[in-house]
Design an enzyme around this catalytic site. Structure first.
Site, mmCIF file in Angstrom:
data_model
loop_
_atom_site.group_PDB
_atom_site.id
_atom_site.type_symbol
_atom_site.label_atom_id
_atom_site.label_comp_id
_atom_site.label_asym_id
_atom_site.label_seq_id
_atom_site.Cartn_x
_atom_site.Cartn_y
_atom_site.Cartn_z
ATOM 1 N N SER B 57 0.819 -1.210 0.000
ATOM 2 C CA SER B 57 0.000 0.000 0.000
ATOM 3 C C SER B 57 0.856 1.265 0.000
ATOM 4 C CB SER B 57 -0.932 0.014 1.198
ATOM 5 O OG SER B 57 -0.267 0.473 2.338
ATOM 6 N N LYS B 106 -0.090 4.374 6.574
ATOM 7 C CA LYS B 106 -0.531 5.232 5.470
ATOM 8 C C LYS B 106 0.097 6.617 5.648
ATOM 9 C CE LYS B 106 -3.620 2.473 3.468
ATOM 10 N NZ LYS B 106 -2.923 1.251 3.847
#
Lengths: 243, 190
Positions: B57, B106
């Site tokens: 990610s 993230k």
């Protein structure tokens, strides 16, 4: 083997001062020469040549008695550095219990009014239920309020997959509710205070991630004369229902 | 260590053969080192932790070879005061809002008050980040982020990636302030 453990011990405690070192397991048959047995006694005996190597035969625990006579170290308190370390470890252990098993905290506010008083409540919180583990609809939970940095106490009204009313039925503080419902998303729960008109809860900030749940409130403890367990009021219906 | 006197007196009564003495010493040291487990857990939960990054990610910032090898990046997560002073561009770890037992990495894209132009899975074209919330997105395409679950509460943040440790060529401090800000974010003050 004994010399092996002795060398291990020397390796593992390289910085320990010899005058504070004592055998970790006092055993009368330690075969290595303890540093204490070689220390001269306070009043040297006349035949000093054999007093160094072996203690006198009439007292089998010769080296420990010598040490107490010399008064070199505190008995079991040890080095002051070790006392600090022990305190640190104890505090960390207590913190572990407090954070992961059980904790107690004061609570205030009108949002849970029939269940909890506005002031002076002390709640016992089971941290085993943190992250919503084994939390059921109807349980009272302590949670991190998602929009500020405080901790709130509310009742769980919906778990992932449940359908809940988005606002107050029959008009709350903000007027009549629209009556629309939503499905609680996965990993979230819907929490509402018991006092609908004075509670800022999921009707205001939406579903709360289960990761923000700190634990389940299991009892109110203070004053101790008013101790009571907080039980889930929801009961399974006994008989077959009509619908 | 603190219980050394008690342990010693309790163990002294037992056998004194070579074997029993070995096991006595062994259990003594095992218990002694076990007392360091609570401070270690405390340190890992509140100060710093070293962790492997799983998944693509944050490609290409982290795990740039995720589909070429099984190698994973090793990162230092700094956890002290991690929920304060969040800025756009920081790489943070947080508890996944879909699954509280998973921790996710993230990059912060939007702060409270920002208007973010969202990406496809999100049902609306624009999203306003509410107070106390942040908008997080992964650098890569294969990322389940705020475009799926919406803005997340800053209370979910557990730490910041401050250093990359393991692939030696990329090891060093994470210069999040040099990362270009994502386009399509109408930034409020801060």
């Amino acid at each position: 083997m004994p010399s092996l453990t002795y060398n291990f011990r020397r390796l593992l405690r390289p910085g320990a001062l010899p005058r504070f070192v004592k055998p970790a397991i006092p055993s009368p048959k330690l075969s290595y020469s303890s540093p204490f047995s070689s220390s001269p006694p306070s009043s040297p005996p006349p035949s000093s040549t054999k007093a160094d190597s072996d203690p006198s035969p009439n007292e089998p625990n010769g080296d420990t008695k010598d040490r107490h006579k010399a008064g070199s170290a505190p008995s079991w308190l040890g080095h002051p550095f070790r006392v600090i370390l022990a305190t640190l470890k104890f505090v960390a252990f207590t913190h572990l219990l407090w954070e992961y098993v059980i904790s107690m905290a004061p609570a205030s506010g009108p949002s849970m009014l029939p269940t909890f008083e506005v002031l002076g409540e002390w709640l016992l919180v089971s941290k085993l239920h943190r992250f919503g583990r084994d939390v059921a609809v109807g349980d009272v939970v302590a949670y991190n309020i998602p929009i500020n940095d405080e901790v709130g106490v509310k009742r769980v009204l919906g778990l992932p997959g449940d359908y809940v009313l988005m606002d107050t039925p029959d008009g709350g503080v903000g007027g009549a509710g629209s009556g629309s419902m939503i499905q609680v998303p996965k990993g979230h729960c819907w929490i509402v205070g018991d006092n609908l008109v004075a509670s800022r809860d999921s009707r205001y900030f939406g579903p709360v991630p289960l990761a923000l749940i700190r634990g389940k409130v299991i009892a109110t403890v203070r004053p101790f004369s008013e101790f009571r367990w907080i039980v889930n009021p929801l009961r399974k219906a006994d008989g077959p229902s009509d619908d | 260590m603190a219980a050394r006197w008690a342990w010693g007196s309790a163990a002294a009564g037992r056998g004194t053969g070579l074997r029993s003495r070995f096991f006595r010493h062994l259990s003594h040291y095992l218990i002694r080192y076990a007392t360091w487990i609570p401070p270690l857990i405390w340190f890992n939960a509140y100060v710093a932790e070293v962790t492997f990054i799983r998944g693509p990610s944050m490609y290409p910032f982290l795990n740039p070879h995720y589909n070429e090898s099984l190698r994973k990046d090793l990162c230092l997560v700094w956890k002290l005061y991690s929920q304060e002073g969040l800025r756009r561009g920081m790489v943070v770890t947080f508890r996944n809002p879909y699954d509280p037992n998973r921790t996710t990495v993230k990059r912060i894209v939007g702060l409270p008050g920002d208007v973010v132009k969202t990406k496809p899975p999100y049902p609306y074209e624009y999203a306003v980040v509410p107070e106390g919330h942040i908008w997080v997105e992964g650098d890569g395409d294969k990322s389940q982020d705020s475009n799926h679950y919406g803005p997340i509460s800053a209370r979910l943040v557990t730490g910041r990636i401050t250093h990359i440790l393991s692939p030696w060529d990329r090891a060093g401090r994470v210069r999040w302030w040099e990362h270009p800000l994502r386009a399509g974010v109408h930034r409020s003050a801060v």
